[in-house]
Every structure is written in C-alpha cells, then in structure tokens.
Design a protein around this motif. Structure first.
Motif, PDB file in Angstrom:
ATOM      1  N   SER A  10      -7.889  -1.606  -6.274  1.00  0.00           N
ATOM      2  CA  SER A  10      -7.126  -2.532  -5.084  1.00  0.00           C
ATOM      3  C   SER A  10      -5.955  -2.007  -4.749  1.00  0.00           C
ATOM      4  O   SER A  10      -5.830  -1.136  -5.556  1.00  0.00           O
ATOM      5  N   LEU A  11      -5.850  -2.162  -3.556  1.00  0.00           N
ATOM      6  CA  LEU A  11      -4.418  -1.268  -3.126  1.00  0.00           C
ATOM      7  C   LEU A  11      -3.568  -3.062  -2.150  1.00  0.00           C
ATOM      8  O   LEU A  11      -4.400  -3.394  -2.391  1.00  0.00           O
ATOM      9  N   PRO A  12      -2.395  -2.404  -2.919  1.00  0.00           N
ATOM     10  CA  PRO A  12      -1.775  -3.499  -1.660  1.00  0.00           C
ATOM     11  C   PRO A  12      -2.063  -2.747   0.002  1.00  0.00           C
ATOM     12  O   PRO A  12      -2.736  -1.596   0.338  1.00  0.00           O
ATOM     13  N   SER A  13      -1.756  -3.651   1.271  1.00  0.00           N
ATOM     14  CA  SER A  13      -1.981  -3.583   2.029  1.00  0.00           C
ATOM     15  C   SER A  13      -1.017  -2.710   3.445  1.00  0.00           C
ATOM     16  O   SER A  13      -1.166  -1.951   3.638  1.00  0.00           O
ATOM     17  N   LEU A  14      -0.109  -1.675   2.797  1.00  0.00           N
ATOM     18  CA  LEU A  14       0.838  -1.294   3.166  1.00  0.00           C
ATOM     19  C   LEU A  14       1.695   0.206   2.423  1.00  0.00           C
ATOM     20  O   LEU A  14       1.152   0.382   0.849  1.00  0.00           O
ATOM     21  N   ARG A  15       1.220   1.225   2.778  1.00  0.00           N
ATOM     22  CA  ARG A  15       2.169   2.142   2.528  1.00  0.00           C
ATOM     23  C   ARG A  15       2.891   2.982   3.127  1.00  0.00           C
ATOM     24  O   ARG A  15       3.885   2.774   3.888  1.00  0.00           O
ATOM     25  N   LEU A  16       4.049   3.448   2.236  1.00  0.00           N
ATOM     26  CA  LEU A  16       4.614   4.471   2.886  1.00  0.00           C
ATOM     27  C   LEU A  16       5.203   5.542   2.478  1.00  0.00           C
ATOM     28  O   LEU A  16       4.449   6.637   1.475  1.00  0.00           O
ATOM     29  N   PRO A  17       4.453   6.816   3.290  1.00  0.00           N
ATOM     30  CA  PRO A  17       5.147   8.127   3.739  1.00  0.00           C
ATOM     31  C   PRO A  17       6.218   8.818   3.384  1.00  0.00           C
ATOM     32  O   PRO A  17       7.941   8.198   3.294  1.00  0.00           O
ATOM     33  N   ALA A  18       6.358   9.898   2.061  1.00  0.00           N
ATOM     34  CA  ALA A  18       7.083  10.348   1.237  1.00  0.00           C
ATOM     35  C   ALA A  18       8.363  10.725   2.197  1.00  0.00           C
ATOM     36  O   ALA A  18       9.408  11.123   2.410  1.00  0.00           O
ATOM     37  N   SER A  19       7.314  11.053   3.549  1.00  0.00           N
ATOM     38  CA  SER A  19       8.112  12.029   5.052  1.00  0.00           C
ATOM     39  C   SER A  19       9.530  10.842   4.874  1.00  0.00           C
ATOM     40  O   SER A  19      11.148  10.809   5.418  1.00  0.00           O
ATOM     41  N   ALA A 152      -1.570  -0.422  -7.635  1.00  0.00           N
ATOM     42  CA  ALA A 152      -2.289  -0.308  -7.722  1.00  0.00           C
ATOM     43  C   ALA A 152      -3.495  -1.629  -8.687  1.00  0.00           C
ATOM     44  O   ALA A 152      -2.445  -1.950  -9.458  1.00  0.00           O
ATOM     45  N   GLY A 153      -4.706  -1.554  -8.641  1.00  0.00           N
ATOM     46  CA  GLY A 153      -4.954  -2.444  -9.861  1.00  0.00           C
ATOM     47  C   GLY A 153      -6.751  -1.874  -9.846  1.00  0.00           C
ATOM     48  O   GLY A 153      -6.971  -2.009  -8.890  1.00  0.00           O
ATOM     49  N   ALA A 307     -12.430   4.725  -3.837  1.00  0.00           N
ATOM     50  CA  ALA A 307     -11.175   4.765  -3.829  1.00  0.00           C
ATOM     51  C   ALA A 307     -10.180   5.428  -3.090  1.00  0.00           C
ATOM     52  O   ALA A 307      -9.061   4.685  -2.464  1.00  0.00           O
ATOM     53  N   ASP A 308     -11.246   6.618  -2.829  1.00  0.00           N
ATOM     54  CA  ASP A 308     -10.564   7.324  -1.058  1.00  0.00           C
ATOM     55  C   ASP A 308     -10.622   6.150   0.092  1.00  0.00           C
ATOM     56  O   ASP A 308      -9.588   6.525   0.821  1.00  0.00           O
ATOM     57  N   GLU A 309     -11.840   5.935   0.272  1.00  0.00           N
ATOM     58  CA  GLU A 309     -11.746   4.670   1.024  1.00  0.00           C
ATOM     59  C   GLU A 309     -10.367   3.765   1.122  1.00  0.00           C
ATOM     60  O   GLU A 309     -10.212   3.554   2.557  1.00  0.00           O
ATOM     61  N   LEU A 310     -10.300   3.844   0.455  1.00  0.00           N
ATOM     62  CA  LEU A 310      -9.166   2.205   0.588  1.00  0.00           C
ATOM     63  C   LEU A 310      -7.622   2.741   0.658  1.00  0.00           C
ATOM     64  O   LEU A 310      -7.300   1.897   0.903  1.00  0.00           O
ATOM     65  N   ILE A 311      -7.564   4.204  -0.139  1.00  0.00           N
ATOM     66  CA  ILE A 311      -6.330   4.419  -0.035  1.00  0.00           C
ATOM     67  C   ILE A 311      -5.431   5.302   1.468  1.00  0.00           C
ATOM     68  O   ILE A 311      -4.566   4.901   2.188  1.00  0.00           O
ATOM     69  N   GLY A 312      -7.221   5.166   2.715  1.00  0.00           N
ATOM     70  CA  GLY A 312      -6.737   5.396   3.737  1.00  0.00           C
ATOM     71  C   GLY A 312      -6.593   4.261   4.630  1.00  0.00           C
ATOM     72  O   GLY A 312      -6.856   4.171   5.844  1.00  0.00           O
ATOM     73  N   CYS A 313      -6.898   2.828   4.149  1.00  0.00           N
ATOM     74  CA  CYS A 313      -6.817   1.810   5.037  1.00  0.00           C
ATOM     75  C   CYS A 313      -6.119   1.117   4.898  1.00  0.00           C
ATOM     76  O   CYS A 313      -5.345   0.184   6.373  1.00  0.00           O
ATOM     77  N   GLY A 314      -4.874   1.895   4.654  1.00  0.00           N
ATOM     78  CA  GLY A 314      -3.103   1.278   4.356  1.00  0.00           C
ATOM     79  C   GLY A 314      -2.472   1.280   6.183  1.00  0.00           C
ATOM     80  O   GLY A 314      -2.724   2.213   6.369  1.00  0.00           O
TER      81      GLY A 314
END
Length: 331
Positions: A10-19, A152-153, A307-314
C-alpha cells in the motif's frame, strides 16, 4: 512447511516530486530521489497497514483463513502507549482471539515482523499469521534529511504450504551505530546526525560477511530499503555481482520499517517459481531473510496491483500542499 501464502503493498494517495525541493529550497538533499509518497493529514502507518492487509487477504479469495497472530513492524506508531497493532485486527476481522505483537525501534522492524510471523507458524503448525510493515517517519520540515522521508505499507499472510514463497534461511547482526537516526521518548519527529549512510554501510558490510558463511545458496535478487549510496555497495559486500538489487527508495522515499518489505513485494512481482530473493532491513544492525518463490506466486499476484503500478497511481502535489498535510499550515 509454513511460508508466505499471499502478499500486497500500500501507499498513501499523494506524491511529492523531488523537483519541489529544488524549486523551494534550491536543492533536493535526498540524492537520487525522483519522488516520494507521503501521508495526507488523515493517513498514518496504521491506515497503510490496514490497506495492505486487506489487499493481501483479498488475494486469497472470499474464504481466507482465520488469522491466529498478527505481527506489526513500525517505527512511528500513532501512540507511545496503547498498541497501535491492536487497531489492525479490529479493522480487519470480526473476532478478537488473536495474538498481537508490535515490533518497533528500528527500520529493521518490518523484516523482523515477517520473520517472527513465519517462526510463529513453524512453532505452531497449521496456524496462520499476518505480518504487517507500515511506516511514515517524520522529521523537522527544515532539516536536510526530511527531504527523503516517505511512507509505505506491506503485508504478508503466512500459512501451511507457503504457496507464494518459503523462507529458507535468516540471519541478523546487531551493532550500535553513531549515525543512526533516533527519536527520544515524547518526541514526534526523528533526529538524524546525517551520518546514517556510514552506519548503514557498516551494517550491510557486516551482514554481507555473515551471509558469505552460508555455502551453496544462489540469490537472484536482493530487496533492500536503503539510500542509493548503500544500494550501490550491496552486490560487492554480499559477493553477489550478478544479483538484481531492488530498492524503491528513489520512487517512494525512505519508508522506514516498510522499505525492505515493500522492496520484497516488488521482487515477488517479478519472480517465477524457483527464483530466490534476499530481503534486508537495516538500522543499528541488519536483519535478512532468504526466500524462494513457489508455484502459487504467479496466480496470487495476478489478482492484485503490483508495486510498480501502485507507485504510478498517486497524485502529484505542490510543495505548499505538502506543507499543509504536514500541518505546517492550516488546511
């Protein structure tokens, strides 16, 4: 022989780019980071653990087995007193005759929980356990190391037969590390002397030397939760130059005790029966488990998201929204 019969992440719903750090701070101090997952104001390690557990149980179908024990690996639980792990079975099951163990204090906790869950089922045949690793380490917003902190979870159902994977060996080393991050009692945020890479390298080197004593073991992948400087040394210190190293640090950030279990699940997403993976958790020492994929792996992962698909969902957010969710500003 008991082993892993299902897994999920599992992952949280939000992502922050390094930029975002480059734009607002002039630099991202987390070298190699592309983006990170982080908790919204209404998310925490417990919600991440519940989400991963539900997905892992769902992969078993409508009639999943009764879980006899739950092991929760976490470094940043919501409560200092009151077991956060007790919330998980309350949310997951309609029964309460279940043993609950919370393992904390080190990023090793996730792998330690997984090994403990397997050893529980080895000691008590025909029982089922659930290993959950979830984390969201928090640092002061104006510190360099905060740039890397993610969330992450991961969850693993353990039972007879081990249709997904079996653990064929485990090993651990313990050593005090001057550079290890820490959080004193009563404090919400961790402190880091920013010498952690040196300590983690020492831990990886030490457990690599321990692994070299095991003869006749082939390893195709190494799943590890660590920063790039440590990851680059992994093949050398383990004496496995051909092994694929899997670390999602650059995509999800430093997820504490969930980093290595999340990487292990990502490795399972790519493996076939007979493949092997060494999962390594690091923090004032290291704990590792060597797993061999079984025939049920492909069918189990086919029922859920990778996991890869989940990373791209945020959903990507700007730095100002990130600060709001970190309660620097009012939402």
């Amino acid at each position: 022989m008991p082993g892993i019969i299902s897994y999920a992440v599992s992952l949280p719903s939000l992502r922050l780019p390094a930029s975002a750090y480059v734009e607002n701070w002039g630099v991202c101090e987390a070298r190699g980071l592309k983006q990170k997952a982080f908790c919204a104001y209404d998310e925490d390690p417990v919600t991440l653990g519940i989400q991963a557990s539900k997905l892992a149980l769902k992969r078993l179908g409508r009639k999943f087995p009764k879980i006899d024990a739950l092991f929760f690996g976490v470094t940043t639980p919501p409560y200092e007193e009151k077991p956060s792990a007790a919330t998980l079975p309350t949310a997951l099951f309609d029964y309460n005759d279940i043993r609950v163990t919370e393992i904390t204090g080190s990023p090793q906790a996730g792998i330690q929980a997984l090994i403990a869950a397997i050893e529980y089922c080895e000691a008590l045949p025909n029982r089922y356990s659930l290993a959950v690793a979830a984390d969201a380490p928090v640092g002061k917003i104006d510190t360099h190391f905060e740039h890397a902190l993610g969330a992450a979870g991961a969850a693993f159902v353990i039972g007879p037969g081990g249709g997904v994977a079996n653990m064929i060996n485990s090993l651990a080393i313990t050593q005090e590390s001057f550079g290890a991050r820490f959080r004193r009692q009563g404090e919400e945020r961790i402190t880091d002397l920013e010498l952690r890479t040196q300590g983690n390298l020492a831990s990886v080197t030490a457990i690599g030397a321990k692994f070299s004593e095991i003869k006749g073991v082939g390893v195709g992948r190494i799943a590890i939760g660590a920063e790039p400087a440590v990851v680059r040394a992994v093949n050398r210190v383990f004496g496995l130059p051909e092994a694929e190293v899997i670390s999602l640090w650059s995509q999800i950030g430093d997820a504490g005790s969930a980093s290595a279990p999340f990487a292990l699940a990502a490795a399972f997403d790519k493996m076939c029966a007979g493949d092997t993976v060494l999962a390594v958790g690091i923090g004032s020492g290291a704990t590792a488990g060597l797993f061999k994929a079984e025939k049920g792996l492909v069918s189990n992962r086919g029922t859920g998201i990778t996991a890869d698909e989940l990373i791209g969902c945020g959903r990507m957010v700007k730095y100002i929204e990130y600060l709001k969710h970190k309660r620097v500003f009012s939402i």
